[in-house]
Motif scaffolding. Structure first.
Motif: not given
Length: 393
Positions: A314-323
Motif C-alpha cells: 500500500g501507499g499514498f499519493i499527495e498533491a499540495v497546491y499553494y494558491a
C-alpha cells in the motif's frame, strides 16, 4: 450526506472572510521571525524550514550559545528562559459510520511543545499530547539531536521518533486524514510504521541522503514488570536512501523487524520496503509526494505452526497546491491491501481546502470518501466531512 456537506461548505466560506497577518509561536518567538520563514502554511515546511529542522533547529550561521546566561562555567549552557509552544485542534464534523452523524468537537487535541539547547549543535525536542478521546497520550516525539557530529555533515538522534519521518512526517501533514499504510498493523504485536524508541544516523550532501537507524520495534508504550521497554533483544534496522536534484527526489525505504510473544516466545519476522518520489514546485506551485510499500509478516499471530505468511502492500499519493499565502488545496489518495485480512484494506480519496486567518490560526474543510467496495469484510462505506480549526501560540 450531500445536505450536511453543503452546510459545512457554507459555514467554511462564511468563516473565511478575514484578513491574514503574521504572528510568532514557538521557534518564531525565540528567533524573532515570522512563521512564514519556515512554513509554507503550518505545519508544512518550506525549503528553509527543512534546513532549519535538519540543522538541529538552529539558524544557519548562528550560535545559540551567544544568548546563554553568563554563569561563569564553560561546561554549563543555560538559556534565559524555557521554550514553550502549544497547538490546539478541533472540528465540526459529519460522518456516516456512527449513529451520531453530526458533532462538535472543539477542542479535540492539545499539544504542548518544549525544546531547548544544551549547547551549539545539541538540541532536545519534545511535545506532550492530550488526544481526541480526552486521554493523556503523553510524549510522542521526544529526542536528543546531535548536529554536525565532529564538524562533519553527520547527524545523530536518540529517543522517540517516527521511523517514516525520514520519508514523510505525519506530524507535518496538512490533512486530518492520516497516512493509512503507516498506521496499518497486521500482527498481534500491533507493529506499525509510526513511533518507536531508538537511534538514527543521518548523512546529507547536495545530491544524496542516507538515514540508518535501529529501534526497539514495539512502539513507545510503558515498561514491563522488569523495566524493559523492548520485549526482545533484537533491534529493528531501517534504511532510507534518497537521491535529489533540484525539484526532484527519488528514494527507497526499508525496515526489517522481529518481535516475539511475551508468553510463548514465538517470533514474528517482518519487513516493509518500497520506493518514494517527491516533485517540489516544478513549473507551478505544486508539491507531489508518493510512496508505495510492500511487506510480509512470517508469523503475525505468533503460532507454533505459522503456516502461510501474510503479505501487505500500500501507499499514498499527495498533491499540495499553494494558491497563495492564505489558501492551500490538498488531494490525497490512500490505498492498503492485505490479502489474508481484507478487513484491513483501505481505499480512500481526501479533498482538503485550507485557509489561514493568521500565520498561526487556520481552518480547513476536508472531505474523505471511501472507495473500497462493499462486501462481507467491508459492510458499509465510511465517508466523513469536517471543518477543522487549528491554532498555535
Amino acid at each position: 450526506m450531500n445536505k450536511h456537506f453543503f452546510v459545512l461548505i457554507f459555514l467554511f466560506v462564511s468563516l473565511n472572510f478575514v484578513s491574514t497577518v503574521s504572528a510568532n509561536p514557538g521557534f518564531a518567538r525565540k528567533f524573532g521571525t515570522s512563521c512564514a520563514m519556515c512554513h509554507s502554511g503550518f505545519p508544512s515546511l518550506n525549503a528553509f524550514g527543512e534546513t532549519f529542522r535538519d540543522n538541529g533547529f538552529q539558524m544557519p550561521g548562528q550560535d545559540v550559545g551567544d544568548k546563554a546566561v553568563k554563569t561563569g562555567d564553560e561546561k554549563l549552557f543555560l538559556e534565559p528562559s524555557l521554550n514553550f509552544a502549544a497547538r490546539v485542534d478541533g472540528a465540526i464534523s459529519y460522518r456516516n459510520d456512527t449513529n451520531t452523524h453530526s458533532d462538535v468537537g472543539f477542542p479535540s487535541l492539545v499539544k504542548l511543545f518544549i525544546f531547548g539547547y544544551l549547547k551549539k549543535d545539541i538540541t532536545f525536542y519534545t511535545y506532550f499530547l492530550a488526544d481526541e478521546d480526552a486521554t493523556i497520550v503523553g510524549l510522542e516525539d521526544a529526542y536528543l539531536f546531535f548536529n554536525n557530529v565532529g564538524s562533519h555533515p553527520f547527524d545523530f538522534m536518540l529517543g522517540q521518533f517516527q521511523v517514516t519521518d525520514f520519508v514523510y512526517s505525519r506530524e507535518l501533514r496538512l490533512t486530518h486524514q492520516d497516512i493509512t499504510i503507516y498506521k496499518t498493523s497486521v500482527s498481534s504485536s500491533n507493529f506499525d510504521l509510526t513511533y518507536h524508541r531508538g537511534g538514527a544516523f543521518m548523512f546529507s550532501s547536495e545530491w544524496f541522503e542516507i538515514d540508518l537507524g535501529l529501534v526497539n520495534g514495539n512502539g513507545i508504550g510503558l515498561t514491563d514488570s522488569k523495566e524493559n521497554f523492548d520485549n526482545n533483544s533484537f533491534k529493528d534496522p531501517f534504511l532510507r536512501l534518497n537521491f535529489k536534484k533540484e525539484s526532484l527526489s527519488l528514494g527507497f525505504y526499508g525496515l526489517y523487524g522481529e518481535d516475539q510473544d511475551k508468553d510463548t516466545k514465538f517470533k514474528n519476522r517482518f519487513y516493509r520496503a518500497g520506493p518514494d518520489i517527491r516533485i517540489n514546485r516544478w513549473l507551478i506551485p505544486l508539491d507531489l509526494k508518493a510512496q508505495w510499500l510492500f511487506g510480509e509478516d512470517q508469523n503475525p499471530d505468533f503460532l507454533s505452526d505459522p503456516g502461510d505468511s501474510l503479505k501487505i502492500n500500500g501507499g499514498f499519493i499527495e498533491a499540495v497546491y499553494y494558491a497563495g499565502p492564505e489558501w492551500i488545496g490538498v488531494l490525497m489518495y490512500n490505498r492498503v491491501q492485505v490479502a489474508q485480512k481484507p478487513g484491513l484494506n483501505a481505499n480512500a480519496l481526501t479533498l482538503n481546502l485550507t485557509h489561514y486567518f493568521l500565520r498561526n490560526f487556520k481552518t480547513y474543510l476536508e472531505y474523505t470518501t471511501d472507495l473500497e467496495d462493499k462486501g462481507f469484510s467491508h459492510p458499509e462505506k465510511i465517508d466523513n466531512a469536517q471543518i477543522v480549526f487549528v491554532l498555535a501560540f
